[in-house]
Structures are given as structure tokens and as C-alpha cells.
Motif scaffolding. Sequence first.
Motif, PDB file in Angstrom:
ATOM      1  N   VAL A  49       0.723  -1.038  -0.013  1.00 52.36           N
ATOM      2  CA  VAL A  49       0.024   0.184  -0.063  1.00 52.36           C
ATOM      3  C   VAL A  49       0.885   1.223   0.097  1.00 52.36           C
ATOM      4  O   VAL A  49       0.557   2.186  -0.677  1.00 52.36           O
ATOM      5  N   ASN A  50       1.802   1.146   0.671  1.00 55.40           N
ATOM      6  CA  ASN A  50       2.944   2.418   0.732  1.00 55.40           C
ATOM      7  C   ASN A  50       3.424   2.694  -0.460  1.00 55.40           C
ATOM      8  O   ASN A  50       3.654   3.867  -1.060  1.00 55.40           O
ATOM      9  N   GLN A  51       4.022   1.641  -1.184  1.00 59.10           N
ATOM     10  CA  GLN A  51       4.538   1.794  -2.405  1.00 59.10           C
ATOM     11  C   GLN A  51       3.544   2.281  -3.612  1.00 59.10           C
ATOM     12  O   GLN A  51       3.786   3.123  -4.489  1.00 59.10           O
ATOM     13  N   MET A  52       2.312   1.932  -3.373  1.00 59.07           N
ATOM     14  CA  MET A  52       1.270   2.225  -4.237  1.00 59.07           C
ATOM     15  C   MET A  52       0.913   3.681  -4.363  1.00 59.07           C
ATOM     16  O   MET A  52       0.792   4.511  -4.937  1.00 59.07           O
ATOM     17  N   MET A  53       0.888   4.134  -2.792  1.00 56.51           N
ATOM     18  CA  MET A  53       0.677   5.482  -2.639  1.00 56.51           C
ATOM     19  C   MET A  53       1.738   6.460  -2.998  1.00 56.51           C
ATOM     20  O   MET A  53       1.638   7.455  -3.682  1.00 56.51           O
ATOM     21  N   ILE A  54       3.193   6.221  -2.744  1.00 56.99           N
ATOM     22  CA  ILE A  54       4.380   7.036  -2.994  1.00 56.99           C
ATOM     23  C   ILE A  54       4.649   6.743  -4.404  1.00 56.99           C
ATOM     24  O   ILE A  54       4.874   8.046  -5.113  1.00 56.99           O
ATOM     25  N   PHE A  60       1.778   8.643 -11.461  1.00 55.59           N
ATOM     26  CA  PHE A  60       0.426   8.611 -12.118  1.00 55.59           C
ATOM     27  C   PHE A  60       0.255   9.925 -12.514  1.00 55.59           C
ATOM     28  O   PHE A  60      -0.294  10.358 -13.490  1.00 55.59           O
ATOM     29  N   LEU A  61       0.314  10.904 -11.480  1.00 53.05           N
ATOM     30  CA  LEU A  61       0.032  12.159 -11.569  1.00 53.05           C
ATOM     31  C   LEU A  61       1.243  13.108 -12.394  1.00 53.05           C
ATOM     32  O   LEU A  61       0.898  14.416 -12.610  1.00 53.05           O
ATOM     33  N   ALA A  62       1.974  12.672 -12.851  1.00 48.87           N
ATOM     34  CA  ALA A  62       3.166  13.329 -13.432  1.00 48.87           C
ATOM     35  C   ALA A  62       3.053  13.441 -14.842  1.00 48.87           C
ATOM     36  O   ALA A  62       4.029  13.150 -15.518  1.00 48.87           O
ATOM     37  N   VAL A  72       5.112  14.670  -8.318  1.00 49.16           N
ATOM     38  CA  VAL A  72       5.758  13.450  -7.519  1.00 49.16           C
ATOM     39  C   VAL A  72       6.257  14.199  -6.019  1.00 49.16           C
ATOM     40  O   VAL A  72       5.994  13.593  -5.117  1.00 49.16           O
ATOM     41  N   GLY A  73       6.769  15.372  -6.047  1.00 48.69           N
ATOM     42  CA  GLY A  73       7.250  16.017  -4.757  1.00 48.69           C
ATOM     43  C   GLY A  73       5.986  16.428  -3.736  1.00 48.69           C
ATOM     44  O   GLY A  73       6.217  16.166  -2.510  1.00 48.69           O
TER      45      GLY A  73
END
Length: 401
Positions: A49-54, A60-62, A72-73
Motif C-alpha cells: 500500500v505504501n509503495q502504491m501511494m508514494i 501517475f499524476l506526473a 511527485v514531490g
Amino acid sequence: MPSKYRNFRNSVPWLIFFLEVVFIILFYFLFSDGDTSGSKISYPAFQDVNQMMIFGLGFFLAFLKRYGFSSVGFNLLIIVLGVQWSVLTEAVFQSTKEDDLTSITKAAVSMTAVVISSSAVLGKANPIQLIVMTVVEITAFRLSRWINTTFLKVGDSASMMHVHLFGAFFGLAVSLCFSKPSPNSEKEASTQKSDLLSILGTLFLWVFWPSFNSVLAVEKKNTIIYNTYFALAVSAVTAFALSVLTTKDGKLRMTDICNATLAGGVAVGYTAHSIPYPWIAMILGLLASVITILGSHRLQRCLNPVPKVHDGVYYTFGLPGVLGALAHVILLVIKSWTDLPSQAYLIMIDFSTFCLTISVALMSGFITGPILNLNLLKTVPVSKYYEDQFYWEFPHLAVGF
């Protein structure tokens, strides 16, 4: 004449330091017993879950050509701040203390709503606004879950799976209060590099989505993973087919693949545990992918001038989330068909749950939007939307970025 925009250097760092001091003090008073009891959630599941979020949601939003650093930042910034606040709000609303790993996992899952909402104002909301939005939205989402679990008697882990619905509609409401840049702004476009980062994030999300849907489930974890995988698989296949059929030149469109590939995972999130056969999950994945791609080609043209949203938050997460919630009600009706009158109350409870989630998301979003647009929280004018250069040291921007 003094500027109506706050200085970035004199505002953002001090807000972050202030929040951290407050969080540390609150953690001291709320978590001082040193409980290290065992957890029902394994660390590898939390790590997924953590890797999915970070990684996943960050990349995905970049997709904006001049906003990759910020996508990303700032995603990392609001997640690490939001997880701390989410753990604190969970401790306040929860009647019984949870183990540490469960608490932080629920906080990470809750942050999905904030990241989805932030995508609705991506490039327009500055870090101050994003931080304030994170604090308000996490509080509103926890309030929504508290109402669902306390009064409607919905399971705690089940109520968490409305995170996509809440995030999409909260973001949609907030976006109404942000100014729209000039039409056809070239800064809203993507490049080959930004699309590559976005598809990389999609791959991370696709791989870890079964863990996301099952991590908080107490029972039927394997069933949830099984159904989630097949829903994702069918939505991915459908995305490739429909992308070719809906483009003018008959070629694949990267935006379609990034958005629709994940639609199946959103659609089965709330109902995966109750799907008895994999072909039902596959149908949900197909329908979710169709909704996403047709939405990107048809609904965006109709809705984009009104909500001022430049990406597909409402048809990538919102509409598949609604589809999944309705599918859960339909499956419950079919299962209780022979004894429908006695089960009508339970069916209405399930229907009311997702209606309440959407209502709280919209109301809190409509309240948050004007707050974020107060002059006190503004740091950039509309002309500086979608630009990394305002926030980051970026010396190579002038040579072909």
C-alpha cells in the motif's frame, strides 16, 4: 502596492514546522503507552500500500509537461503529513485502540482520497492549499466513516473502500472555486517523458491494487485478491481495445491506457468480498473501463467547461466508484431475492452508505474550496499554474524540458 500573493519561502516552511510541532505534541499525549502488540496486517501488505501511494500515485499524476517535479514531490509531502494527521483523527474517533501497523495502514489508505482530490486541482493548488486541503479532507472523510459505522452499522474496513468515491467528489467540488487558465493552454499538455512517467505509475498501481483492496479485510482476503485481479485484467484489455476504436487515427492513446486500466480495481473495491464468481468481477472491470474511456472522450467535452477540471478524476475514480457501489446493491438484491421484504432494510442501508459518502464529500468540498482561495493561502497567480519553476530549482528548464 503590496502583492496579494504570499511569499512562498516565508509561508510554506513555517506552516510545515507548525504542523509537525502540533503533531508531535498530540502524539505525545495520545500514544504514550508504548503498545507494541501484534498486528493482523503483515508488513509486506502495508509495504504494498505504501509503495502504491508514494510511487504509483506520485508518477501517475506526473503527466503535465512542466509539472513533474511538483506532482511527485508534493504528493510525497501531503502523504507524509496526511498520514500523521489521519492516525491522530483515527485515535480520536476510534473507541478502541488499534495496533500500530493497522493504524498506519488505515491512514495510508485514507490518504488515497486526498491524492485523488489533489489531482482535480493539479498544477493550480499551491503547497499551502494542498496541506490545508489534506487536513480538512482527512477530517471530513473520517467523519463520513464514523457516521457510516456508528449509525448505519457498516463494517470499518468496508467503509474505508469508499475512499475513491469520497476523493473524486470532494475534488470535483473543490475545483469549482479555482480559476480556469486560458483555453488550450500549452502547459496543460503532456510530453513523451511525462506520459512515460504516468504509465510507470499506472503499472505500480495495477500491480499493488489487489493488496490495496484486501489489506484491511478481516475475512475473504483471497476472494478479494482473486476478484480484484480479474477485474483489473479485463479493464486493462478493454482499455487497449477501446482506445484504438475511439481515436481518430486508430492508434492507442496513452491517456486511455493510464486511466481505464485501473478502473476495474476501483469498481470492485467495495464489493469484491461479496462477488461469488470471477466472471461477475470481469463484467465490472469491462463496464468500468468502458465508462472511463467514453467519459474521457464524451463527458469531458461536456463537463470540462463547468467544473474546471483538466484531468479525468470524475470518470477515472468517481464513475467507476459509483458503478461499484451500485453493483454491490444489485448483488445484494439478487442474493436476497427470495426473501426480499425482510432484507429491504439492509439493502437500503447499503444504498444510503454510498449516498452519504458522496453527500459529505460534496458538502465538505464546497466548504473547502472558498477557504483555499482566500488571499491568505494564495502564493501563485493563474499565469503561473502548471509550472515547476515557481517552486523548484530547475536550471535546465530553458533547454528543452
